[in-house]
Write an enzyme that holds these catalytic residues in place. Structure first.
Site, PDB file in Angstrom:
ATOM      1  N   GLY A  72      24.036  -6.407  22.049  1.00  0.00           N
ATOM      2  CA  GLY A  72      23.044  -7.021  22.910  1.00  0.00           C
ATOM      3  C   GLY A  72      21.853  -7.594  22.170  1.00  0.00           C
ATOM      4  N   THR A  73      21.389  -6.904  21.131  1.00  0.00           N
ATOM      5  CA  THR A  73      20.215  -7.382  20.401  1.00  0.00           C
ATOM      6  C   THR A  73      20.489  -8.724  19.746  1.00  0.00           C
ATOM      7  OG1 THR A  73      19.366  -5.148  20.010  1.00  0.00           O
ATOM      8  CG2 THR A  73      18.602  -6.870  18.521  1.00  0.00           C
ATOM      9  N   ASN A 155      16.254  -1.687  32.121  1.00  0.00           N
ATOM     10  CA  ASN A 155      16.861  -0.563  31.428  1.00  0.00           C
ATOM     11  C   ASN A 155      16.096   0.738  31.612  1.00  0.00           C
ATOM     12  OD1 ASN A 155      15.026  -2.220  29.639  1.00  0.00           O
ATOM     13  ND2 ASN A 155      15.129  -0.347  28.432  1.00  0.00           N
ATOM     14  N   HIS A 205      28.673  -0.760  24.358  1.00  0.00           N
ATOM     15  CA  HIS A 205      28.451   0.669  24.518  1.00  0.00           C
ATOM     16  C   HIS A 205      27.724   1.043  25.808  1.00  0.00           C
ATOM     17  CE1 HIS A 205      24.133   1.016  23.041  1.00  0.00           C
ATOM     18  NE2 HIS A 205      24.430  -0.234  22.768  1.00  0.00           N
ATOM     19  N   THR A 241      32.924 -12.981  10.342  1.00  0.00           N
ATOM     20  CA  THR A 241      34.267 -12.497  10.628  1.00  0.00           C
ATOM     21  C   THR A 241      34.249 -11.619  11.873  1.00  0.00           C
ATOM     22  OG1 THR A 241      34.820 -12.519   8.279  1.00  0.00           O
ATOM     23  CG2 THR A 241      36.216 -11.175   9.720  1.00  0.00           C
ATOM     24  N   CYS A 329       9.137   4.643  20.703  1.00  0.00           N
ATOM     25  CA  CYS A 329       8.514   5.441  19.653  1.00  0.00           C
ATOM     26  C   CYS A 329       8.357   4.588  18.402  1.00  0.00           C
ATOM     27  CB  CYS A 329       9.375   6.669  19.359  1.00  0.00           C
ATOM     28  SG  CYS A 329       8.572   7.901  18.320  1.00  0.00           S
TER      29      CYS A 329
END
Length: 387
Positions: A72-73, A155, A205, A241, A329
């Site tokens: 996602g990032t 989220n 994930h 790849t 954090c």
């Protein structure tokens, strides 16, 4: 005797689905680079393209619109940076104030390093971007807006955004609209075509697939400037790849999660509502954050007055309950949640919050375990805060 435990952090990572494990394991037995022209390479390429078709079919997209990424990032970075660069000399980037840092940080980087004018769209106390807010921001100077990014579902607090309405406003002005749908897929009905979005982020994930793989759904005719260059894979938008085993696992997870979405959503909504009610009974002054109705089925986010979220998290973890704080954090120092601050919460409430999220492995026993240990943990956290 083994202490019972409860995993209540599916919004961070959900356990892999058996279908995803099987698909990924099968491909790990094979050798071949999907860019190679020999038989082994062609076989792996077939797996990649079949996976692309599976994901497209599950999410209402064309196979050619699926661009594989490492997660996602990367997909958020590619959409936000790439669309901004592609639309220069336009300088304005409109992005909601409650986005994940995977979207906020690329936008802020564009502001500090690339001359972008980033405007954070205000949200209401539930964390929702109102269509009028977006419309007003655009209409101040439509020709200067490079792109818009507003997540499908938050989220932290689970609030669902009116994505179709927001995307339609962007389209009326000819502005590319990106949505981070990482939390939505598998919990909500998601159709790329019906959403009206031009770009959509997903990751493995969060839907029962492997870590380290995701995709950016990218509408035909839209070509962001590449963030990385190399072999020209993925429409020359994202070189590198391709990880065929992970892609196979991602496709299996997305397909399975979407197939069972409606049934799973009903089950998780009922379990979530039970969790919310029982937490309120156990800690009467607790505050539920986010939209009380229009929220993700598996999300329950609370502020616990008088508690530091990190301290309460560790106390629960010691008793076998795994969850998340609502704060980011940095260098070991807890910071107030930017999401809650944007929603109007004060710094103390923003630091004293926990997120409990459910998924396909969640059961009533998980809720029972939380309620069993929560009151004592809250009491101890409050005592620690007074000392």
């Amino acid at each position: 005797m083994t202490r019972p435990s409860a995993y209540l952090d599916h919004a961070a990572t959900t356990p892999m689905l058996p279908e995803a494990i099987e698909a990924m394991t099968e491909q790990l037995k094979r050798v071949g680079n999907p860019s190679s022209l020999h038989a082994a390479g062609r076989q792996v390429r077939r797996v990649v393209e079949e996976s692309r078709e599976t994901i497209a079919d599950a999410l209402g997209a064309r196979p050619s619109e699926v661009v594989f990424t490492s997660g996602g990032t990367e997909a958020d970075n590619l959409a936000i940076k790439g669309l901004y660069w592609a639309r220069q000399p336009r300088r304005r980037v409109l992005i909601s104030s409650v986005e994940h840092h995977a979207a906020l940080d690329p936008a802020h980087w564009l502001a500090t390093s690339q001359g972008a004018e980033v405007e954070l769209l205000e949200v209401d106390p539930y964390g929702r971007v109102h269509p009028d807010t977006l419309r007003a921001a655009i209409e101040r100077d439509p020709g200067s807006v490079a792109m818009i990014s507003i997540m499908w579902a938050n989220n932290e607090v689970g609030t669902i955004q009116p994505v179709r309405v927001l995307a339609a406003i962007a389209r009326d002005h000819g502005i590319p609209f990106h949505t981070d749908a990482v939390q939505a897929i598998g919990q909500l009905p998601v159709s790329f075509a019906e959403s009206g979005a031009d770009a959509l982020t997903l990751t493995g994930h969060k839907v029962g697939g492997p870590m380290g793989v995701g995709a950016l759904l990218l509408a035909r005719g839209l070509t962001p400037v590449s963030v990385q260059h190399g072999g020209g894979q993925e429409r020359d938008v994202r070189s590198g790849t391709l990880d065929a085993p992970a892609i196979a696992g991602l496709a299996a997870a997305v397909s399975t999660a979407v197939k069972h979405q409606e049934t799973q959503s009903r089950r998780l909504t009922a379990l979530r509502d039970e969790l919310i009610e029982r937490v309120r009974q156990a800690v009467p002054d607790v505050i539920l954050n986010g939209d009380p109705a229009n929220r993700l089925p598996g999300n329950a986010h609370f502020s616990f007055p008088g508690c530091e979220g990190d301290a309460l998290l560790m106390l629960l973890d010691a008793k076998g309950v795994e969850c998340s704080t609502g704060s980011a954090c940095s260098a070991g120092v807890a910071q107030p949640s930017h999401v809650l601050l944007a929603m109007g919460a004060d710094a103390a409430a923003a630091r004293g919050s926990l997120r409990f999220t459910l998924g396909h492995t969640s059961t009533r026993e998980d809720v029972d375990r939380l309620i069993e240990v929560l009151p004592a943990a809250v009491e101890r956290a409050r005592r620690a805060g007074l000392s």
